[in-house]
Design an enzyme around this catalytic site. Sequence first.
Site, PDB file in Angstrom:
ATOM      1  N   CYS A   1       0.822  -1.230   0.000  1.00  0.00           N
ATOM      2  CA  CYS A   1       0.000   0.000   0.000  1.00  0.00           C
ATOM      3  C   CYS A   1       0.848   1.270   0.000  1.00  0.00           C
ATOM      4  CB  CYS A   1      -0.893   0.047   1.224  1.00  0.00           C
ATOM      5  SG  CYS A   1      -1.834  -1.430   1.552  1.00  0.00           S
TER       6      CYS A   1
HETATM    7  O1  KQY Z   1      -4.158   1.046   0.938  1.00  0.00           O
HETATM    8  C1  KQY Z   1      -4.308   1.117   2.121  1.00  0.00           C
HETATM    9  N1  KQY Z   1      -4.326   0.045   2.837  1.00  0.00           N
HETATM   10  C2  KQY Z   1      -4.500   2.455   2.718  1.00  0.00           C
HETATM   11  C3  KQY Z   1      -5.361   2.494   3.883  1.00  0.00           C
HETATM   12  C4  KQY Z   1      -5.526   3.876   4.374  1.00  0.00           C
HETATM   13  C5  KQY Z   1      -5.622   3.918   5.809  1.00  0.00           C
HETATM   14  C6  KQY Z   1      -5.746   5.276   6.346  1.00  0.00           C
HETATM   15  N2  KQY Z   1      -5.846   5.198   7.746  1.00  0.00           N
END
Ligand code: KQY
Length: 362
Positions: free
Chosen positions: A355
Amino acid sequence: MTPTLKSTPRADGFSMPAEFSPHAGTWMLWPQRPDNWRLGAKPAQKAFAAVASAIAQFEPVTVGANHSQYSQARAKLPAEIRVVELSSNDAWMRDVGPSFVSDGKSLRGVDWLFNAWGGLFNGLYFPWDLDDAVAAKVLEIERAPRYRAPLVLEGGSIHVDGEGTCLTTAECLLSPGRNPQLSQPEIEAHLRDYLNVEKVLWVPRGVFNDETTGHIDNLACFLRPGVLALTWTDDKTDPQYERSAEAYDFLMSASDARGRRLQVHKIHQPGPLTIRAEEAEGVDSAEGTIPRRAGDRLAGSYVNFYLCNGGAVVPVFGHPHDAAALETLQNLLPGRRVVSVPAREILLGGGNIHCITQQQPL
Ligand code: KQY
């Protein structure tokens, strides 16, 4: 200024290469917001720096940092990592960065609409304007022409095999906070046009309690065409069991764009992992963000790893399942060196190594 193109990658003969194809480098952002990252983001910064350093063994890394954190990022990252001043609301380059597309000779980028994983309906923070501007700025730095896609989408909600197949989840791409005005066939048409794929595989749901509403990148990924890894649990009482089992059944009965049946390798999840009291206490409260509460389930998964040139950077959690996950992935990825990075601090922020990274293909 690099041009914004009015056509689509499909019309122009550009498509998104798979992550396992060669990269020119990797893009990341620097975490700082204290209402997402505990203790003023210092532990997360250490974890992000470890991820950047691990990837830098394999390929060039660029990290974007807000003005107020530029010096801190520069000081904490090794000299070989390029640090550029780049404003963002948070630090999820997979989701806010461009999806690069290639025609085999040059690169362009798809700049999706970004609304913080659900906008005012169930998004994770407001505002998100700086995040939404990141992809265009990355493309400007790279002098790559940009397509602005008319679709709310984060990079973590899709995987491609580079041979015409896109993997996603219905839970995410059909969620009401993203594109409620579009039908599934209309969303699929945009995926075909902007990724230049022939077939979209709609896995029903992602990982339990994933705050992205079910990003595919925490659940399953391509290791190479026709071969996937899937997060798994043997514990039938765990809410993840039903999700992984339905994904497994779906994938085992599917075929890809080339008509191949899929091989699916199960990687047993860590945990179940939950937030500890001292971790929850370290996160600032803020209106419009989801509260971090002791005992809440974390969406931990080893599948949220990143493939780079000759390597795979895999999250570990200090859990007894770490060793088996690393060994399985090393066996499944001949020709790559599997490197582990302690990633609990990234998981506490709502995601993992995949991510926070975005590949730029060669
Ligand atoms: O891609 C992702 N797992 C991003 C998640 C965003 C979380 C923000 N608290």
